[in-house]
Design an enzyme around this catalytic site. Structure first.
Site, PDB file in Angstrom:
ATOM      1  N   ASP A  82       0.833  -1.201   0.000  1.00 16.83           N
ATOM      2  CA  ASP A  82       0.000   0.000   0.000  1.00 16.83           C
ATOM      3  C   ASP A  82       0.869   1.252   0.000  1.00 16.83           C
ATOM      4  OD1 ASP A  82       0.768  -0.790   2.622  1.00 16.83           O
ATOM      5  OD2 ASP A  82      -0.726   0.541   3.512  1.00 16.83           O
ATOM      6  N   GLU A 107      -0.065  -1.128   5.807  1.00 19.59           N
ATOM      7  CA  GLU A 107       0.990  -0.674   6.713  1.00 19.59           C
ATOM      8  C   GLU A 107       0.833   0.813   6.988  1.00 19.59           C
ATOM      9  OE1 GLU A 107       4.674   0.821   8.362  1.00 19.59           O
ATOM     10  OE2 GLU A 107       3.815   1.439   6.471  1.00 19.59           O
TER      11      GLU A 107
HETATM   12 ZN   LIG Z   1       6.712   2.021   4.276  1.00 21.81          ZN
END
Ligand SMILES: [Zn+2]
Length: 376
Positions: free
Chosen positions: A65, A130
């Site tokens: 992401d 994340e």
């Molecule tokens: Zn990162």
């Protein structure tokens, strides 16, 4: 590697969506006979791929992401184009951290070709959440699941962008912990003209704040800065000018070194309140455990590989915010973070130097070879 990275960049995988990056990555890993599992957790996609059945488990940890682009018109080249100009590739995620994923996949290809038989297990663990809210953290969940069945990642390489001026000049071997709290100081509300009938929580809090500010929680160590305490919000008052309020609320946060622990900080903090006879309610929230990799297996191999490929030695440190490494740390895993330059991450015109990505790939390949010798 560069074409593959371009394909990844062209996928608009805004956190917490993967949008198909895993399909491309899984395809590569399946060619090397990795066992690939997709684990969906709270509607977030994750990929866990493993190879081998004997020896220590080495894991590459990362995320597909990316953070939002910001105003697209400010970019020199469209953020999801992977546009190449000279030695630079532009795009959201080039440095954080699709670049290191592309480099690691190429290093696996090379390593498998030159070492058909090796004596450790390899895992690739990727999440698509994340950058978002870590409380939805899949990594934390998979780690807890592993602990439940007595599984363990022995060594973990995190591909986050740790480098400053040159690839590999900075390597993280630890991260500070983050412990937050919300405190309610209880007093007794009353008329401001009758001090004998009130207990002003603002005064009680002031006494505590002075002590908290002056407390040395620890002195840090060679890798970590001393633990820092900060207050982010404070609120009290009824709005009326002639009323002493009954309570005060305060939010605070510790960024702490490995010389302190959640327990020691909570004990010391609450001891200060008790010593001052303050009545209070408190909610603690641990948002990240600190970790420090003390064992030398992975660390040594990484340092030697950087020295061999680049000719310089990395600075070993615990700088930066938290990373997903914190979830892995509770297995007692040796964690080292090494990735591209962090100069442009999360910025307009995020980019990576193509020549440096090849250097990173060479370092990763050498790390795999080094581990094969070290873990023999
Ligand atoms: Zn990162």
């Amino acid at each position: 590697m560069i074409e593959f990275l371009q394909k990844l960049i062209q996928i608009e995988s805004l956190s917490p969506r993967d949008e198909g990056c895993f399909d491309l990555i899984e395809d590569r890993l399946q060619k090397l006979s990795f066992d690939c599992k997709r684990i969906n957790y709270l509607n977030v996609e994750n990929l866990y791929a493993t190879f081998g059945s004997k020896g220590k488990l080495f894991c590459f940890l990362g995320h597909t992401d990316v953070v939002p682009t910001g105003p697209i018109e400010k970019w020199s080249h469209p953020p999801f184009s992977g546009h190449i100009e000279g030695d630079l590739m532009y795009g959201r995620g080039t440095a954080d951290m699709k670049g290191s994923i592309a480099a690691f996949l190429d290093s696996l290809d090379e390593f498998f070709l030159s070492n058909p038989d090796f004596n450790f297990r390899i895992a690739v663990l990727l999440t698509s959440n994340e950058e978002g809210d870590s409380s939805d953290g899949f990594i934390d969940k998979i780690v807890n699941d592993m602990i439940d069945v007595d599984e363990k990642i022995d060594l973990c390489l995190v591909g986050e962008p740790t480098s400053y001026l040159k690839i590999g000049d900075s390597v993280r071997i630890g991260r500070r912990g983050s412990l937050g709290g919300s405190l309610k100081v209880l007093g007794k509300q009353g008329h401001i003209a009758y001090p004998e009938n009130v207990n002003n929580p603002i005064f009680s809090a002031s006494d505590a704040i002075v002590e908290l500010k002056n407390t040395v929680w620890d002195n840090g160590n060679a890798i970590f800065q001393p633990t820092s305490f900060q207050i982010s919000n404070i609120h009290s008052g009824t709005g009326a000018k002639n009323v002493v309020p009954g309570e005060l609320e305060m939010f605070f946060n510790f960024r702490y070194s490995t010389e302190s622990s959640q327990e020691t900080l909570i004990d010391e903090f609450e001891a200060i309140l008790k010593k001052l006879n303050i009545e209070y309610e408190i909610d603690w929230k641990l948002s990240g455990l600190p970790y420090l990799t003390e064992k030398d297996n992975l660390k040594d191999v990484v340092v030697k590989s950087i020295e061999k490929i680049t000719g310089y030695s990395p600075d070993l440190n615990a700088k930066g915010g938290t990373s997903d490494g914190r979830f892995i740390a509770k297995m007692g895993t040796e964690i080292v973070e090494l990735g591209p330059l962090n100069e442009t991450i999360h910025q307009i015109d995020e980019h990576i130097k193509i020549s440096e990505l090849w250097t990173l790939k060479n370092i990763y390949t050498d790390i795999l070879k080094g581990l094969n010798k070290k873990l023999a």
